[in-house]
Design an enzyme around this catalytic site. Structure first.
Site, PDB file in Angstrom:
ATOM      1  N   ILE A  17       0.826  -1.210   0.000  1.00 19.41           N
ATOM      2  CA  ILE A  17       0.000   0.000   0.000  1.00 19.41           C
ATOM      3  C   ILE A  17       0.861   1.260   0.000  1.00 19.41           C
ATOM      4  CG2 ILE A  17      -0.409   0.267   2.503  1.00 19.41           C
ATOM      5  CD1 ILE A  17      -2.949   0.710  -0.389  1.00 19.41           C
ATOM      6  N   SER A  39      11.778   0.820   7.284  1.00 17.74           N
ATOM      7  CA  SER A  39      11.347  -0.495   6.825  1.00 17.74           C
ATOM      8  C   SER A  39      12.528  -1.431   6.968  1.00 17.74           C
ATOM      9  CB  SER A  39      10.914  -0.397   5.350  1.00 17.74           C
ATOM     10  OG  SER A  39       9.795  -1.187   5.070  1.00 17.74           O
ATOM     11  N   ARG A  40      12.238  -2.699   7.338  1.00 17.88           N
ATOM     12  CA  ARG A  40      13.355  -3.614   7.608  1.00 17.88           C
ATOM     13  C   ARG A  40      14.054  -4.039   6.324  1.00 17.88           C
ATOM     14  NH1 ARG A  40       9.715  -7.914  10.323  1.00 17.88           N
ATOM     15  NH2 ARG A  40       8.800  -7.429   8.305  1.00 17.88           N
ATOM     16  N   LYS A  93      -5.586   1.722   7.784  1.00 14.41           N
ATOM     17  CA  LYS A  93      -6.647   0.910   8.382  1.00 14.41           C
ATOM     18  C   LYS A  93      -6.203  -0.548   8.462  1.00 14.41           C
ATOM     19  CE  LYS A  93      -8.091  -1.762   5.817  1.00 14.41           C
ATOM     20  NZ  LYS A  93      -7.730  -2.816   4.807  1.00 14.41           N
ATOM     21  N   ASP A 171      -9.919  -7.738   6.841  1.00 15.44           N
ATOM     22  CA  ASP A 171      -8.992  -6.746   6.277  1.00 15.44           C
ATOM     23  C   ASP A 171      -9.665  -5.990   5.129  1.00 15.44           C
ATOM     24  OD1 ASP A 171      -6.106  -5.622   6.098  1.00 15.44           O
ATOM     25  OD2 ASP A 171      -6.587  -6.250   4.064  1.00 15.44           O
TER      26      ASP A 171
HETATM   27  P1  NAP Z   1       2.527  -5.449   3.058  1.00 19.05           P
HETATM   28  O1  NAP Z   1       2.641  -5.404   1.564  1.00 19.05           O
HETATM   29  O2  NAP Z   1       2.758  -6.735   3.754  1.00 19.05           O
HETATM   30  O3  NAP Z   1       3.471  -4.290   3.604  1.00 19.05           O
HETATM   31  C1  NAP Z   1       3.633  -3.998   4.960  1.00 19.05           C
HETATM   32  C2  NAP Z   1       5.094  -3.742   5.221  1.00 19.05           C
HETATM   33  O4  NAP Z   1       5.260  -3.560   6.624  1.00 19.05           O
HETATM   34  C3  NAP Z   1       5.986  -4.922   4.864  1.00 19.05           C
HETATM   35  O5  NAP Z   1       6.439  -4.844   3.536  1.00 19.05           O
HETATM   36  C4  NAP Z   1       7.095  -4.836   5.886  1.00 19.05           C
HETATM   37  O6  NAP Z   1       8.210  -4.122   5.340  1.00 19.05           O
HETATM   38  C5  NAP Z   1       6.550  -4.004   7.030  1.00 19.05           C
HETATM   39  N1  NAP Z   1       6.473  -4.796   8.268  1.00 19.05           N
HETATM   40  C6  NAP Z   1       6.935  -4.401   9.456  1.00 19.05           C
HETATM   41  N2  NAP Z   1       6.728  -5.339  10.371  1.00 19.05           N
HETATM   42  C7  NAP Z   1       6.134  -6.359   9.758  1.00 19.05           C
HETATM   43  C8  NAP Z   1       5.683  -7.628  10.190  1.00 19.05           C
HETATM   44  N3  NAP Z   1       5.810  -8.051  11.448  1.00 19.05           N
HETATM   45  N4  NAP Z   1       5.104  -8.453   9.272  1.00 19.05           N
HETATM   46  C9  NAP Z   1       4.987  -8.052   7.991  1.00 19.05           C
HETATM   47  N5  NAP Z   1       5.388  -6.840   7.537  1.00 19.05           N
HETATM   48  C10 NAP Z   1       5.969  -6.008   8.414  1.00 19.05           C
HETATM   49  O7  NAP Z   1       1.073  -4.969   3.517  1.00 19.05           O
HETATM   50  P2  NAP Z   1       0.134  -3.882   2.817  1.00 19.05           P
HETATM   51  O8  NAP Z   1      -0.778  -4.563   1.876  1.00 19.05           O
HETATM   52  O9  NAP Z   1       0.925  -2.764   2.340  1.00 19.05           O
HETATM   53  O10 NAP Z   1      -0.769  -3.481   4.071  1.00 19.05           O
HETATM   54  C11 NAP Z   1      -0.288  -2.679   5.137  1.00 19.05           C
HETATM   55  C12 NAP Z   1      -1.478  -2.028   5.809  1.00 19.05           C
HETATM   56  O11 NAP Z   1      -2.159  -1.237   4.837  1.00 19.05           O
HETATM   57  C13 NAP Z   1      -2.505  -3.037   6.348  1.00 19.05           C
HETATM   58  O12 NAP Z   1      -3.046  -2.592   7.548  1.00 19.05           O
HETATM   59  C14 NAP Z   1      -3.571  -3.062   5.268  1.00 19.05           C
HETATM   60  O13 NAP Z   1      -4.852  -3.375   5.771  1.00 19.05           O
HETATM   61  C15 NAP Z   1      -3.518  -1.629   4.752  1.00 19.05           C
HETATM   62  N6  NAP Z   1      -4.014  -1.500   3.386  1.00 19.05           N
HETATM   63  C16 NAP Z   1      -3.577  -2.326   2.382  1.00 19.05           C
HETATM   64  C17 NAP Z   1      -4.138  -2.209   1.108  1.00 19.05           C
HETATM   65  C18 NAP Z   1      -3.698  -3.065  -0.048  1.00 19.05           C
HETATM   66  O14 NAP Z   1      -4.291  -2.952  -1.133  1.00 19.05           O
HETATM   67  N7  NAP Z   1      -2.677  -3.889   0.066  1.00 19.05           N
HETATM   68  C19 NAP Z   1      -5.128  -1.255   0.859  1.00 19.05           C
HETATM   69  C20 NAP Z   1      -5.480  -0.384   1.874  1.00 19.05           C
HETATM   70  C21 NAP Z   1      -4.934  -0.526   3.138  1.00 19.05           C
HETATM   71  P3  NAP Z   1       9.689  -4.493   5.864  1.00 19.05           P
HETATM   72  O15 NAP Z   1       9.787  -5.980   5.795  1.00 19.05           O
HETATM   73  O16 NAP Z   1      10.609  -3.781   4.926  1.00 19.05           O
HETATM   74  O17 NAP Z   1       9.756  -3.987   7.292  1.00 19.05           O
END
Ligand code: NAP
Length: 311
Positions: A17, A39-40, A93, A171
């Protein structure tokens, strides 16, 4: 912050996101300048990068604002550290893994005179404000929410959604609940729920919810992550003055079958414009009502164990 001086912002959690929405919207916003990432494993070319929140907070006191795009399970500690270090915070969110932690953050922001913005991106979908305005003087009889999508398509490799606190189907489902709680003139409360848990996962893959509210209004929500083919993000509201339909997650709207054209989708541009307003006004916006419905579903819901989910 002045009109000519953008506010320095950091993004924590450079994942899907952050890359799809936050970084492009910040780049377009005159109010913000992306000054750091936390970010890690990931970074953004040309932007100062830190692996932990602590090192960022110590090294960059000039960055006054932080957008948290990490999964909900790890958001609280980062948000608390940022607020305690005097930074304004934007939360993706759902705003937390529990309702209480969000209250703690809101209290901390108030105590420190900082802005906390718990965002609900679907509320910035183009048809949501017109739908709210149209419903304001109607008597609502029934609401039907169908939110069905393919988890393999939208969340590939995201293990955290299946771990406790990742909320599973809620989610995406909480996006529908964020629209419901925004457009309904009167609140509703959960009266029943069935949650389907894959036998090898902590969080549900499907949920069926029912709600009741003033004047005998009945709301049903059907959330499912096993939908292949066409995806459904639809809300139908039957009222004494006609039937409102919101489609494509709040992007389209029709009344009694007649489509009412909306502007283009710009949810995250809207989020950053609102965040800039809150910062200028020195206020916070933290509405936990969608999260309360999810918490209630886990409290009241009947648990059904279903087939294992193998990605
Ligand atoms: P994601 O692709 O998994 O990205 C989250 C990032 O957070 C990871 O790349 C990771 O980066 C970091 N992170 C830090 N601690 C973590 C842990 N313990 N486990 C996993 N990742 C960790 O997730 P996302 O889809 O972007 O979603 C993040 C948030 O945005 C969620 O709350 C989701 O509901 C919301 N959201 C997502 C979307 C969508 O379309 N994907 C839409 C609207 C809202 P590092 O490994 O570099 O630390």
């Amino acid at each position: 912050m002045t009109a000519t001086e953008p506010m320095k912002i950091a993004i924590a959690g450079v994942g899907k996101i952050a890359r799809d929405q936050h970084i492009p919207s910040i780049a377009k916003s005159p109010a913000f300048d992306l000054a750091a990432t936390v970010s890690r494993h990931a970074s953004v070319e040309g932007v100062d990068h830190f692996e932990t929140m602590e090192t960022f907070l110590a090294a960059r006191p000039d960055v006054s604002t932080v957008a948290l795009c990490v999964p909900p399970q790890v958001r609280f500690e980062m948000a608390r550290a940022a607020l305690e270090a005097g930074r304004h915070v934007l939360l993706e969110k759902p705003p937390g893994a529990t309702v209480a932690e969000v209250h703690t953050l809101a209290g901390l922001a108030t105590e420190r005179g900082l802005t906390l913005f718990a965002t609900w991106h679907s509320r910035f979908a183009p048809a949501v404000a017109p739908a709210k305005a149209w419903l304001a003087d109607k008597n609502i009889r029934r609401v039907e929410i169908i939110w069905k999508e393919d988890v393999r398509r939208w969340h590939p490799g995201q293990e955290w959604i299946w771990q406790a606190g990742g909320v599973g189907i809620f989610d995406p489902g909480i996006n529908a609940l964020s629209i419901l709680t925004e457009i309904m003139p009167q609140p509703v409360h959960l009266t029943g729920a069935e949650l389907e848990f894959p036998q090898n996962r902590d969080t549900p893959i499907a949920a069926r919810l029912s709600f009741a509210g003033a004047g005998g209004v009945a709301v049903t929500a059907d959330f499912d992550w096993r939908q292949t083919g066409p995806q459904s993000w639809d809300i139908t509201v039957e009222t004494d003055g006609g039937t409102l339909y919101l489609g494509a997650g709040g992007a389209t709207m029709a009344i009694d079958g007649k489509e009412i054209r909306q502007g283009p989708e710009a949810e995250y541009d809207g989020i950053y414009a609102r965040f800039a307003e809150l910062l200028r006004a020195g206020s916070s916006e933290v509405d936990v009502s969608p999260l309360i419905h999810v918490a209630d579903a886990f409290m009241l819901g009947k648990r059904i164990v279903t087939d294992p989910f193998i990605e």
